[in-house]
Design an enzyme around this catalytic site. Structure first.
Site, PDB file in Angstrom:
ATOM      1  N   GLU A 111       0.882  -1.170   0.000  1.00 26.51           N
ATOM      2  CA  GLU A 111       0.000   0.000   0.000  1.00 26.51           C
ATOM      3  C   GLU A 111       0.910   1.206   0.000  1.00 26.51           C
ATOM      4  OE1 GLU A 111      -1.612   3.148   0.674  1.00 26.51           O
ATOM      5  OE2 GLU A 111      -1.994   2.546   2.744  1.00 26.51           O
ATOM      6  N   CYS A 136      -2.317   9.206   2.770  1.00 26.45           N
ATOM      7  CA  CYS A 136      -2.106   8.612   1.443  1.00 26.45           C
ATOM      8  C   CYS A 136      -3.337   8.757   0.553  1.00 26.45           C
ATOM      9  CB  CYS A 136      -1.701   7.146   1.573  1.00 26.45           C
ATOM     10  SG  CYS A 136      -2.908   6.105   2.423  1.00 26.45           S
TER      11      CYS A 136
END
Length: 493
Positions: free
Chosen positions: A243, A277
């Site tokens: 990720e 993010c």
């Protein structure tokens, strides 16, 4: 025992966790060596066998108890998060609350998702039963980030535990205290074996975990570091879930609720100092509502107070990245409608317009409290510009009539419509991206399966005269099979 006990010679190698707002020492932690890491993984092997042996219900009961510990001591955990990251207490609590929801979901749904299920055997093998089940991988290594030190790593840890694995967790060197707190809390409900262990240190400690013979690595961090982890893991064919970063867009159609879209953009860009993010970094707005949207964003942004509503930049080096992106945008004709100032700890909430699409502020992940806003003639242009990136993590759509169709066209692993980040709080939805944002998924059924291996079983219930897998098979049998298959599948439409 949840933390790895270093050898006497390694005790001298320590590092301090600092409050990013004051540089006050929050705690001191050992730099675990490759030998320490290997010892932790070896212990985890024994723990994994015991943990898997508890079965789904036994593990769910321990996870529920862990969730209760976290919930009842939430204020204590939030204080550690705030001290190590600098984020306000309310934001720390929001992060913990989301993590609690995910622990609950994983504990409740692991059996349903991973338990044995029947599959059709097909006509040729109608004398068989077929089933598939998901079994634990064994030991999972998790390398976590500092920006959401509870929510993000628990997205891997929780689902790996629910699937029956032991976990060795390397938290960020900026938030080791949070990782240790979580592991200590888990040890209270599973004291028999070190099912969840924490190792602390820097990049070398994380690299040692990748090479220590774990059965999977779950990494959250930058794309560049993710590529290094993949390369190292390839040496031992260790699977990884990555990720990585994002350059997430928000698009606003002409029929959108402009006030709601502006509020979402401000929260998405500036909460957690923009260190998210899935944070909003680029906004594309239909020309019909552009001026109204910009005015509302500027109005809302002027109410945002650094140091109160968001904290300092946790990682000092990120200040240079934010400073470079703002300077490049302004040098190339962009305008800062708010902010633009970068101090030694805090960055002002910055709204940039008229920024060229090939500038660093649009192309590279900023990871700071900034956003660029661009006017588009229609949603085709908005989608084209939103997709013109190597990243593909999250996106947000504000629209009424065409919202779903716009979401389908965006290159991203997750889409939120008419609200910011709602996919992140929905435990049943998978979390992850495409392209430079990584691959694999945490959360939801996909997150449980990410930390398990499928096992197929076919069982003959009774023998039949038509035997296909024997050297005694005759030509007559082959002719019969050919006619049977032709009759079943040979019809043309």
């Amino acid at each position: 025992m949840t933390a790895v006990e270093p050898k006497p010679s390694a005790v001298r190698d320590t590092f301090d966790s600092l409050d990013p707002a004051t540089d006050e020492v929050v705690g001191t932690y050992p730099v675990h060596t490759a030998e320490d890491v290997q010892a932790a993984v070896d212990r985890a092997r024994q723990a994994a066998a015991w943990w898997a042996g508890l079965g789904f219900e036994g593990r769910a009961e321990r996870l529920r108890r862990w969730n209760a510990v976290i919930t009842h001591r939430m204020a204590e955990l939030c204080a550690v998060v705030s001290r190590e990251t600098g984020k306000p207490a309310g934001d720390a609590q929001l992060e913990v609350v989301l993590a609690v929801e995910h622990i609950h979901w994983a504990a409740r749904n692991a059996r349903k998702v991973l338990g044995r299920k029947r599959r059709p055997a097909g006509l040729l093998l109608s004398n068989h039963t077929a089933s598939v089940e998901y079994q634990p991988l064994g030991v999972v290594g998790v390398i976590g980030p500092w920006n959401y030190p509870v929510y993000t790593p628990l997205g891997s840890i929780t689902y790996a535990l629910a699937a029956g694995n032991a976990v060795v967790f390397k938290p960020s060197e900026y938030t080791p205290g949070v990782g240790q707190w979580l592991a200590d809390a888990f040890a209270e409900v599973a004291p028999e074996y070190p099912v969840l262990q924490v190792i602390t240190g820097f990049g070398a400690t994380g690299a040692a975990l990748v090479g220590a013979g774990v059965d999977k690595i779950a990494f959250t961090g930058s794309t560049a570091t993710g590529k290094k982890i993949m390369a190292a893991a390839a040496e031992t064919l260790t699977p990884v879930v990555i990720e990585a970063g994002g350059k997430d867009p928000l698009i606003v159609d002409a029929d959108a609720d402009v006030d709601a879209a502006a509020d979402a953009a401000v929260w998405g860009a500036f909460s957690n100092s923009g260190q998210t993010c899935i944070g909003v970094e680029r906004v594309y707005v239909h020309e019909q509502v552009y001026d109204r949207f910009v005015d509302k964003v500027v109005e809302l942004t002027r109410r945002v107070r650094p140091g109160e509503q968001y904290g300092p930049m946790t990682m000092p080096a990120q200040l240079d990245v934010v400073r470079r992106h703002i300077a490049d945008a302004l040098a190339r004709g962009g305008r800062a409608l708010t902010g633009g100032g970068v101090g030694d700890r805090f960055v002002e909430p910055t709204v940039l317009v008229d920024v060229p699409e090939d500038s660093a502020a649009v192309r590279e992940e900023t990871f700071g409290p900034t956003m660029t806003i661009a006017k588009v003639r229609d949603m085709d242009e908005a989608v084209d510009k939103a997709n013109a990136t190597a990243y593909g993590l999250g996106s947000t759509v504000f629209a009424r009539r065409n919202a779903t169709r716009l979401a389908q066209r965006l290159k991203a692993g997750m889409i939120s419509i008419n609200a910011p980040f709602s996919f992140a709080g929905t435990a049943a939805l998978p979390f992850g991206g495409v392209g430079d944002s990584g691959f694999g998924r945490i959360h939801g059924p996909e997150g449980l399966r990410e930390f398990a291996r499928p096992k197929a079983v076919a069982r003959q219930r009774f023998a039949v005269p038509l035997k296909l897998t024997t050297f005694d098979r005759t030509g007559k049998t082959d002719d019969l099979v050919r006619k049977l298959v032709t009759g079943l599948y040979g019809r043309r439409r």
